[in-house]
Motif scaffolding. Structure first.
Motif, PDB file in Angstrom:
ATOM      1  N   ARG A 153       0.826  -1.208   0.000  1.00 19.92           N
ATOM      2  CA  ARG A 153       0.000   0.000   0.000  1.00 19.92           C
ATOM      3  C   ARG A 153       0.858   1.255   0.000  1.00 19.92           C
ATOM      4  NH1 ARG A 153      -5.406  -1.169   1.733  1.00 19.92           N
ATOM      5  NH2 ARG A 153      -5.611  -3.343   2.421  1.00 19.92           N
ATOM      6  N   GLY A 154       2.007   1.188   0.646  1.00 20.66           N
ATOM      7  CA  GLY A 154       2.863   2.364   0.744  1.00 20.66           C
ATOM      8  C   GLY A 154       3.707   2.611  -0.483  1.00 20.66           C
ATOM      9  N   LEU A 155       4.098   1.554  -1.197  1.00 30.19           N
ATOM     10  CA  LEU A 155       5.065   1.701  -2.279  1.00 30.19           C
ATOM     11  C   LEU A 155       4.471   1.591  -3.681  1.00 30.19           C
ATOM     12  CD1 LEU A 155       8.005  -0.416  -0.790  1.00 30.19           C
ATOM     13  CD2 LEU A 155       7.722   2.068  -0.736  1.00 30.19           C
ATOM     14  N   LEU A 156       3.475   0.743  -3.866  1.00 28.34           N
ATOM     15  CA  LEU A 156       2.989   0.477  -5.224  1.00 28.34           C
ATOM     16  C   LEU A 156       2.334   1.674  -5.922  1.00 28.34           C
ATOM     17  CD1 LEU A 156       1.665  -3.200  -4.976  1.00 28.34           C
ATOM     18  CD2 LEU A 156       3.840  -2.347  -5.870  1.00 28.34           C
ATOM     19  N   PRO A 157       1.628   2.585  -5.204  1.00 25.57           N
ATOM     20  CA  PRO A 157       1.112   3.751  -5.925  1.00 25.57           C
ATOM     21  C   PRO A 157       2.201   4.553  -6.631  1.00 25.57           C
ATOM     22  CG  PRO A 157       0.030   3.560  -3.810  1.00 25.57           C
ATOM     23  CD  PRO A 157       1.141   2.532  -3.816  1.00 25.57           C
ATOM     24  N   ASP A 158       3.393   4.599  -6.016  1.00 25.58           N
ATOM     25  CA  ASP A 158       4.503   5.336  -6.623  1.00 25.58           C
ATOM     26  C   ASP A 158       5.262   4.488  -7.623  1.00 25.58           C
ATOM     27  OD1 ASP A 158       6.550   7.363  -6.962  1.00 25.58           O
ATOM     28  OD2 ASP A 158       7.812   6.124  -5.671  1.00 25.58           O
ATOM     29  N   THR A 159       5.545   3.251  -7.269  1.00 25.44           N
ATOM     30  CA  THR A 159       6.419   2.435  -8.108  1.00 25.44           C
ATOM     31  C   THR A 159       5.705   1.747  -9.265  1.00 25.44           C
ATOM     32  OG1 THR A 159       6.116   0.532  -6.629  1.00 25.44           O
ATOM     33  CG2 THR A 159       7.964   2.006  -6.164  1.00 25.44           C
ATOM     34  N   LEU A 160       4.404   1.545  -9.156  1.00 27.67           N
ATOM     35  CA  LEU A 160       3.655   0.843 -10.202  1.00 27.67           C
ATOM     36  C   LEU A 160       2.632   1.737 -10.896  1.00 27.67           C
ATOM     37  CD1 LEU A 160       2.787  -1.699 -11.734  1.00 27.67           C
ATOM     38  CD2 LEU A 160       1.276  -2.263  -9.819  1.00 27.67           C
ATOM     39  N   ILE A 161       1.706   2.310 -10.128  1.00 24.40           N
ATOM     40  CA  ILE A 161       0.598   3.058 -10.728  1.00 24.40           C
ATOM     41  C   ILE A 161       1.082   4.320 -11.431  1.00 24.40           C
ATOM     42  CG2 ILE A 161      -1.623   4.150 -10.280  1.00 24.40           C
ATOM     43  CD1 ILE A 161      -1.528   1.113  -9.833  1.00 24.40           C
ATOM     44  N   ARG A 162       1.948   5.069 -10.777  1.00 32.82           N
ATOM     45  CA  ARG A 162       2.410   6.335 -11.367  1.00 32.82           C
ATOM     46  C   ARG A 162       3.119   6.129 -12.713  1.00 32.82           C
ATOM     47  NH1 ARG A 162       7.049   9.379 -11.043  1.00 32.82           N
ATOM     48  NH2 ARG A 162       7.994   8.004  -9.507  1.00 32.82           N
ATOM     49  N   PRO A 163       4.071   5.205 -12.831  1.00 33.89           N
ATOM     50  CA  PRO A 163       4.704   5.013 -14.141  1.00 33.89           C
ATOM     51  C   PRO A 163       3.726   4.560 -15.224  1.00 33.89           C
ATOM     52  CG  PRO A 163       6.029   4.017 -12.411  1.00 33.89           C
ATOM     53  CD  PRO A 163       4.727   4.390 -11.787  1.00 33.89           C
ATOM     54  N   LEU A 164       2.765   3.705 -14.841  1.00 28.44           N
ATOM     55  CA  LEU A 164       1.788   3.257 -15.836  1.00 28.44           C
ATOM     56  C   LEU A 164       0.931   4.421 -16.328  1.00 28.44           C
ATOM     57  CD1 LEU A 164       0.623  -0.164 -14.306  1.00 28.44           C
ATOM     58  CD2 LEU A 164       2.068   0.194 -16.319  1.00 28.44           C
ATOM     59  N   LEU A 165       0.498   5.270 -15.403  1.00 29.66           N
ATOM     60  CA  LEU A 165      -0.285   6.446 -15.792  1.00 29.66           C
ATOM     61  C   LEU A 165       0.517   7.363 -16.711  1.00 29.66           C
ATOM     62  CD1 LEU A 165      -2.064   7.406 -12.435  1.00 29.66           C
ATOM     63  CD2 LEU A 165      -3.156   6.528 -14.503  1.00 29.66           C
ATOM     64  N   PHE A 166       1.770   7.573 -16.359  1.00 29.55           N
ATOM     65  CA  PHE A 166       2.618   8.452 -17.168  1.00 29.55           C
ATOM     66  C   PHE A 166       2.805   7.882 -18.570  1.00 29.55           C
ATOM     67  CE2 PHE A 166       7.005   9.847 -18.410  1.00 29.55           C
ATOM     68  CZ  PHE A 166       6.668  11.163 -18.670  1.00 29.55           C
ATOM     69  N   PHE A 167       2.988   6.585 -18.663  1.00 25.28           N
ATOM     70  CA  PHE A 167       3.170   5.970 -19.978  1.00 25.28           C
ATOM     71  C   PHE A 167       1.915   6.130 -20.838  1.00 25.28           C
ATOM     72  CE2 PHE A 167       2.654   2.168 -22.691  1.00 25.28           C
ATOM     73  CZ  PHE A 167       3.721   2.382 -23.548  1.00 25.28           C
ATOM     74  N   VAL A 168       0.752   5.913 -20.228  1.00 19.81           N
ATOM     75  CA  VAL A 168      -0.505   6.046 -20.982  1.00 19.81           C
ATOM     76  C   VAL A 168      -0.692   7.480 -21.470  1.00 19.81           C
ATOM     77  CG1 VAL A 168      -3.021   5.962 -20.790  1.00 19.81           C
ATOM     78  CG2 VAL A 168      -1.642   4.119 -19.809  1.00 19.81           C
ATOM     79  N   ILE A 169      -0.459   8.452 -20.578  1.00 26.80           N
ATOM     80  CA  ILE A 169      -0.601   9.854 -20.973  1.00 26.80           C
ATOM     81  C   ILE A 169       0.409  10.208 -22.056  1.00 26.80           C
ATOM     82  CG2 ILE A 169      -0.416  12.243 -20.175  1.00 26.80           C
ATOM     83  CD1 ILE A 169      -1.401  11.300 -17.451  1.00 26.80           C
ATOM     84  N   LEU A 170       1.621   9.667 -21.940  1.00 25.62           N
ATOM     85  CA  LEU A 170       2.658   9.972 -22.927  1.00 25.62           C
ATOM     86  C   LEU A 170       2.301   9.419 -24.303  1.00 25.62           C
ATOM     87  CD1 LEU A 170       5.360  11.400 -23.053  1.00 25.62           C
ATOM     88  CD2 LEU A 170       6.475   9.223 -22.593  1.00 25.62           C
ATOM     89  N   VAL A 171       1.682   8.255 -24.331  1.00 25.95           N
ATOM     90  CA  VAL A 171       1.236   7.697 -25.607  1.00 25.95           C
ATOM     91  C   VAL A 171       0.262   8.660 -26.282  1.00 25.95           C
ATOM     92  CG1 VAL A 171      -0.104   5.858 -26.681  1.00 25.95           C
ATOM     93  CG2 VAL A 171       1.627   5.293 -24.977  1.00 25.95           C
ATOM     94  N   VAL A 172      -0.642   9.238 -25.490  1.00 23.20           N
ATOM     95  CA  VAL A 172      -1.590  10.219 -26.036  1.00 23.20           C
ATOM     96  C   VAL A 172      -0.847  11.446 -26.548  1.00 23.20           C
ATOM     97  CG1 VAL A 172      -3.540  11.713 -25.493  1.00 23.20           C
ATOM     98  CG2 VAL A 172      -3.437   9.407 -24.532  1.00 23.20           C
ATOM     99  N   LEU A 173       0.165  11.910 -25.797  1.00 19.37           N
ATOM    100  CA  LEU A 173       0.910  13.100 -26.207  1.00 19.37           C
ATOM    101  C   LEU A 173       1.673  12.871 -27.504  1.00 19.37           C
ATOM    102  CD1 LEU A 173       2.356  14.429 -22.817  1.00 19.37           C
ATOM    103  CD2 LEU A 173       0.509  15.413 -24.185  1.00 19.37           C
ATOM    104  N   THR A 174       2.160  11.673 -27.730  1.00 18.05           N
ATOM    105  CA  THR A 174       2.876  11.419 -28.977  1.00 18.05           C
ATOM    106  C   THR A 174       1.963  11.542 -30.184  1.00 18.05           C
ATOM    107  OG1 THR A 174       2.476   9.023 -28.782  1.00 18.05           O
ATOM    108  CG2 THR A 174       4.540   9.882 -27.855  1.00 18.05           C
ATOM    109  N   ARG A 175       0.654  11.431 -29.943  1.00 22.90           N
ATOM    110  CA  ARG A 175      -0.308  11.550 -31.038  1.00 22.90           C
ATOM    111  C   ARG A 175      -0.855  12.963 -31.189  1.00 22.90           C
ATOM    112  NH1 ARG A 175       1.063   6.976 -33.560  1.00 22.90           N
ATOM    113  NH2 ARG A 175       0.927   5.153 -32.180  1.00 22.90           N
ATOM    114  N   THR A 176      -0.752  13.764 -30.134  1.00 20.72           N
ATOM    115  CA  THR A 176      -1.439  15.058 -30.146  1.00 20.72           C
ATOM    116  C   THR A 176      -0.510  16.251 -29.982  1.00 20.72           C
ATOM    117  OG1 THR A 176      -1.859  14.911 -27.759  1.00 20.72           O
ATOM    118  CG2 THR A 176      -3.545  14.031 -29.238  1.00 20.72           C
TER     119      THR A 176
END
Length: 378
Positions: A153-176
């Protein structure tokens, strides 16, 4: 280590390391997207902004986000939640006060055109402050949850969720994204940090409510004597990469900064395994110290060292075998950094051997010694 306990540790380690690995792979591909779609220069500019966020977060956190696991584990063992609430308030107060002070400084500079700061610099400064404050708060929350035995609970929001969110948003930015690409990428990065912080608070809300139900007790002198040296330790050890990148930004060409960032990204990816091992055993090691079980503490420390050394040996072999191919994925400008990658990888060896040392000194209330050793190493 008996079988049920061993299986519990193995399960938690697999969860933590697996989450870190997936998150690191997401950041790997995010870095790859930036290099491929926006170029090495854009990657270098992004690396400089991220490094500035990390370094500023050290000063905002003032070391409280590094010793949080030690104090929370000790207070949990002694059932002293009022002191844990006081520690949380004090650490949060440092982050808020520091952020306001830096914002005021930026506002003063913006109010005087003669300061000569262009608008893009001021905008970047605001992004750095927003990102640094969120990083400091996220790490403070994470360290407290680690101390309470809630590592996922303490580590996964930073180590897992945050990078995945950033990657998804970045994929959108590469298109727009068509212009001001670096600012768009940096804003996406900062947004994911804040989202991860909110998620961390939600996932551990029961723990936070249990802490909040108590009347805060304060030990400001004890906490500051422990935390402030850890700010120096964190800057000279955990954020040495960011310092090097910022210095390189002043002395080297942009593609060379990009090479450093990519190699250090691999270093961070590899370091996740060692950090997962340490975070897995740290609460129990602290508990043994509090309970006076010296023999058990030494046994756990030996296990941490042996596991870390075996892990690093595997990492170095992997770098030697596939390092050139991995760097080549980022383009011709970065493919020439194989020697840099191996040198960076070799830095993992002393980290595996001496990695737990600062934490052991910390739980023995010898924080300043760690700070002096780390600073002297510079």
């Amino acid at each position: 280590m008996n079988s049920p306990v061993g299986r519990t540790y193995l399960t938690r380690f697999a969860l933590l390391f697996g989450g870190r690995l997936v998150g690191a792979v997401a950041m790997f591909f995010a870095t790859l997207l930036i290099a491929r779609y926006f170029g090495a220069d854009a990657l270098a500019e992004f690396a400089l902004l991220v490094s500035a966020m990390g370094i500023l977060s050290v000063f905002l956190g003032a070391g409280f986000n590094r010793v949080g696991g030690i104090f929370s584990a000790a207070y949990a063992a002694k059932r002293q939640l009022p002191r844990l609430k006081g520690f949380l308030f004090t650490g949060s107060g440092h982050i808020i006060a520091g952020s306001v002070a830096v914002l005021v400084l930026v506002g003063i500079l913006a109010a005087f055109p003669t300061a000569g700061l262009p608008e893009v610099t001021l905008r970047s400064g605001l992004l750095v402050i927003a990102g640094a404050a969120a990083i400091a708060a996220l790490y403070l929350c994470g360290s407290i949850m680690v101390g309470l035995g809630q590592q996922p609970r303490g580590l996964l929001p930073d180590t897992l969720i945050r990078p995945l969110l950033f990657f998804v948003i970045l994929v959108v930015l590469t298109r727009t994204a068509e212009q001001d690409v670096v600012s768009s990428v940096a804003m996406a990065y900062v947004a994911t940090i804040w989202l991860a912080l909110v998620l961390a608070l939600i996932l551990s809300r029961r723990r936070w409510l249990a802490i909040a139900a108590n009347k805060a007790e304060f030990q400001h002198r004890v906490w500051r004597r422990a935390a402030y040296p850890w700010a120096a330790i964190s800057l000279t050890w955990d954020y040495l990469i960011e310092v090097i990148i910022l210095v390189a930004g002043l002395l080297a060409q942009r593609h060379e900064v990009a090479i450093l960032y990519v190699c250090f990204r691999f270093r961070v990816l590899a370091g996740f395994g060692m950090r997962s091992i340490l975070m897995l055993f740290l609460p129990e090691i602290t508990g043994f110290k509090v309970e006076g079980k010296v023999a058990q503490m030494k046994r756990r420390l030996l296990q941490v060292n042996l596991l870390s050394c075996a892990y690093v040996a595997g990492v170095l072999v992997a770098f030697a075998l596939v390092g050139r191919w991995l760097l080549g994925l980022f383009g011709d400008d970065i493919a020439s950094g194989y020697a840099v990658l191996m040198i960076v990888g070799l830095a993992l060896v002393p980290a595996a051997v001496f990695g737990p040392a600062p934490h052991i000194l910390a739980i023995h209330n010898m924080h300043m010694i760690s700070a002096l050793v780390m600073t002297g190493g510079w």
